[in-house]
Design a protein around this motif. Structure first.
Motif, mmCIF file in Angstrom:
data_model
loop_
_atom_site.group_PDB
_atom_site.id
_atom_site.type_symbol
_atom_site.label_atom_id
_atom_site.label_comp_id
_atom_site.label_asym_id
_atom_site.label_seq_id
_atom_site.Cartn_x
_atom_site.Cartn_y
_atom_site.Cartn_z
ATOM 1 N N THR A 30 0.890 -1.130 0.000
ATOM 2 C CA THR A 30 0.000 0.000 0.000
ATOM 3 C C THR A 30 0.934 1.185 0.000
ATOM 4 N N GLU A 31 0.631 2.142 -0.377
ATOM 5 C CA GLU A 31 1.584 3.198 -0.483
ATOM 6 C C GLU A 31 0.967 4.534 -0.202
ATOM 7 N N GLY A 32 1.791 5.550 -0.104
ATOM 8 C CA GLY A 32 1.328 6.911 0.124
ATOM 9 C C GLY A 32 2.494 7.831 0.077
ATOM 10 N N GLY A 33 2.265 9.069 0.288
ATOM 11 C CA GLY A 33 3.351 10.032 0.238
ATOM 12 C C GLY A 33 3.816 10.393 1.617
ATOM 13 N N GLY A 34 4.620 11.425 1.661
ATOM 14 C CA GLY A 34 5.047 11.979 2.932
ATOM 15 C C GLY A 34 6.350 11.391 3.405
ATOM 16 N N ALA A 35 7.055 12.142 4.226
ATOM 17 C CA ALA A 35 8.329 11.711 4.757
ATOM 18 C C ALA A 35 8.124 10.921 6.029
ATOM 19 N N SER A 36 8.945 9.907 6.218
ATOM 20 C CA SER A 36 8.840 9.118 7.434
ATOM 21 C C SER A 36 9.708 9.741 8.511
ATOM 22 N N GLY A 37 9.323 9.483 9.712
ATOM 23 C CA GLY A 37 10.109 10.020 10.823
ATOM 24 C C GLY A 37 11.075 8.986 11.313
ATOM 25 N N GLY A 38 11.345 8.991 12.634
ATOM 26 C CA GLY A 38 12.188 7.955 13.202
ATOM 27 C C GLY A 38 13.569 8.447 13.545
ATOM 28 N N ASP A 39 14.508 7.518 13.552
ATOM 29 C CA ASP A 39 15.871 7.762 13.979
ATOM 30 C C ASP A 39 16.518 8.882 13.181
ATOM 31 N N THR A 40 17.084 9.820 13.868
ATOM 32 C CA THR A 40 17.844 10.894 13.214
ATOM 33 C C THR A 40 19.292 10.831 13.680
ATOM 34 N N GLY A 41 19.791 9.631 13.868
ATOM 35 C CA GLY A 41 21.116 9.433 14.437
ATOM 36 C C GLY A 41 22.237 9.567 13.437
ATOM 37 N N ALA A 42 23.250 8.726 13.607
ATOM 38 C CA ALA A 42 24.491 8.844 12.862
ATOM 39 C C ALA A 42 24.269 8.705 11.368
ATOM 40 N N VAL A 43 25.097 9.408 10.612
ATOM 41 C CA VAL A 43 25.066 9.337 9.158
ATOM 42 C C VAL A 43 26.199 8.420 8.701
ATOM 43 N N SER A 44 25.886 7.476 7.832
ATOM 44 C CA SER A 44 26.891 6.520 7.394
ATOM 45 C C SER A 44 27.909 7.184 6.478
ATOM 46 N N GLU A 45 29.045 6.521 6.342
ATOM 47 C CA GLU A 45 30.083 7.034 5.454
ATOM 48 C C GLU A 45 29.580 7.110 4.020
ATOM 49 N N ALA A 46 28.755 6.154 3.625
ATOM 50 C CA ALA A 46 28.229 6.162 2.259
ATOM 51 C C ALA A 46 27.323 7.365 2.028
ATOM 52 N N VAL A 47 26.538 7.745 3.031
ATOM 53 C CA VAL A 47 25.686 8.928 2.900
ATOM 54 C C VAL A 47 26.540 10.187 2.835
ATOM 55 N N HIS A 48 27.560 10.263 3.692
ATOM 56 C CA HIS A 48 28.490 11.406 3.635
ATOM 57 C C HIS A 48 29.099 11.514 2.235
ATOM 58 N N ALA A 49 29.512 10.378 1.687
ATOM 59 C CA ALA A 49 30.136 10.384 0.360
ATOM 60 C C ALA A 49 29.135 10.832 -0.696
ATOM 61 N N ALA A 50 27.880 10.387 -0.564
ATOM 62 C CA ALA A 50 26.864 10.763 -1.537
ATOM 63 C C ALA A 50 26.560 12.252 -1.487
ATOM 64 N N VAL A 51 26.498 12.808 -0.292
ATOM 65 C CA VAL A 51 26.200 14.232 -0.134
ATOM 66 C C VAL A 51 27.328 15.092 -0.701
ATOM 67 N N ALA A 52 28.534 14.550 -0.682
ATOM 68 C CA ALA A 52 29.708 15.323 -1.099
ATOM 69 C C ALA A 52 29.912 15.335 -2.616
ATOM 70 N N LYS A 53 29.102 14.571 -3.354
ATOM 71 C CA LYS A 53 29.310 14.509 -4.801
ATOM 72 C C LYS A 53 28.028 14.807 -5.548
ATOM 73 N N ASP A 54 28.156 14.981 -6.848
ATOM 74 C CA ASP A 54 26.986 15.164 -7.699
ATOM 75 C C ASP A 54 26.161 13.881 -7.678
ATOM 76 N N ALA A 55 24.841 14.019 -7.554
ATOM 77 C CA ALA A 55 23.978 12.848 -7.454
ATOM 78 C C ALA A 55 24.110 11.910 -8.648
ATOM 79 N N ARG A 56 24.408 12.466 -9.822
ATOM 80 C CA ARG A 56 24.523 11.604 -11.002
ATOM 81 C C ARG A 56 25.687 10.633 -10.887
ATOM 82 N N ASP A 57 26.605 10.881 -9.945
ATOM 83 C CA ASP A 57 27.758 10.009 -9.759
ATOM 84 C C ASP A 57 27.565 9.023 -8.614
ATOM 85 N N TRP A 58 26.385 8.979 -8.018
ATOM 86 C CA TRP A 58 26.147 8.043 -6.930
ATOM 87 C C TRP A 58 26.273 6.597 -7.404
ATOM 88 N N THR A 59 26.975 5.800 -6.629
ATOM 89 C CA THR A 59 27.086 4.371 -6.892
ATOM 90 C C THR A 59 25.827 3.665 -6.386
#
Length: 290
Positions: A30-59
């Motif tokens: 079932t689906e719907g829109g909207g952002a989910s809440g929850g844990d706002t803890g540590a950011v992984s190294e992969a997320v840091h790497a993704a934020v630091a580059k152009d999205a088109r280069d995401w692995t």
């Protein structure tokens, strides 16, 4: 192809699309829109790497990490703005299939689809933009049983189309619940039911803002909500929509209302309300979630 909504006409069996035609498989959310809440803890190294580059280069690993971070934190994720900008811009990525062909894809939804395991939303939904895969929907011209019992669904979840996906990709895909009329096109009051899917086709109501058949066939409004990438861009619910025009014909998972032989497709000019015979060979544009 039928002439328009709810009109049973001549059925066109056409097998002239360029691609990999796959015509047999094994049965595999079932689906719907909207952002989910929850844990706002540590950011992984992969997320840091993704934020630091152009999205088109995401692995692939970074796409998955971004999706999981957004699923946990919604708009609070440091990757949310980049993912949304990539969706709005139509940024594309690609993978090499096991047959050597290339599949291209883009983000169409953020925190849209429900996970089968009940853990919340899948952070990102992707949709294929290339035309290298094609298939019939069923071995006979019937839409009885809908998407759930279709031959094409089986191929996409455990058969030949699923096996086209490289193992690194397969390991990242989340199973989600998809709502569909799994009865058939002749039942005006059919109730939608959920299936668990890894790869899936888009439904009519996930593409359009409102249903052309809302009054006569209410189920056509209930197979999910319009994906975020289409909002404000896909504004038609019948006849051609320029934002969908792609010079290819691609399957939807929705059965054609008021007929028993076919399923809806998106036509060459972007018309998403046309029915195609189930034995026709059309492009398959899988969607999936990380």
């Amino acid at each position: 192809m039928f002439a328009g909504p709810g009109v049973a006409g001549a059925i066109r069996n056409q097998f002239n699309l360029v691609g990999n035609t796959v015509n047999s498989g094994i049965s595999g959310g079932t689906e719907g829109g909207g952002a989910s809440g929850g844990d706002t803890g540590a950011v992984s190294e992969a997320v840091h790497a993704a934020v630091a580059k152009d999205a088109r280069d995401w692995t692939l690993d970074e796409q998955k990490a971004v999706a999981e971070d957004i699923a946990k934190k919604g708009e609070a994720s440091p990757a949310y703005a980049k993912a949304k900008a990539a969706m709005d811009a139509g940024t594309e990525w690609s993978i090499t299939l096991t047959d050597g062909n290339t599949l291209t894809y883009r983000i169409i939804g953020i925190n849209h689809d429900d996970m089968v395991d009940g853990s919340g939303k899948a952070g990102l939904t992707f949709h294929t933009t290339s035309s290298g895969i094609s298939s019939r929907m069923n071995a006979t011209d019937t839409n009885a049983g809908g998407w759930e019992t279709s031959e094409l669904r089986a191929k996409m979840n455990s058969g030949e189309i699923w096996n086209l996906m490289p193992s690194d990709f397969q390991s990242k895909v989340k199973s989600v619940r998809k709502l569909t009329n799994n009865v058939g096109g002749m039942d005006e009051n059919a109730a939608v039911t959920a299936t668990s899917d890894k790869l899936f086709l888009l439904s009519y109501s996930e593409i359009v803002p409102t249903s052309y058949w809302a009054d006569s066939d209410p189920w056509t409004s209930s197979e999910g909500t319009q994906y975020e990438a289409f909002k404000g861009k896909v504004t038609e619910n019948f006849s051609a929509d320029a934002s969908l025009a792609n010079d290819i014909e691609w399957w939807q998972r929705s059965v054609a209302p008021n007929v028993s032989e076919g399923f809806l497709e998106v036509y060459l000019d972007g018309d998403m309300s046309l029915a195609e015979a189930a034995t026709s060979c059309c492009c398959v544009c899988p969607a999936w979630c990380f």
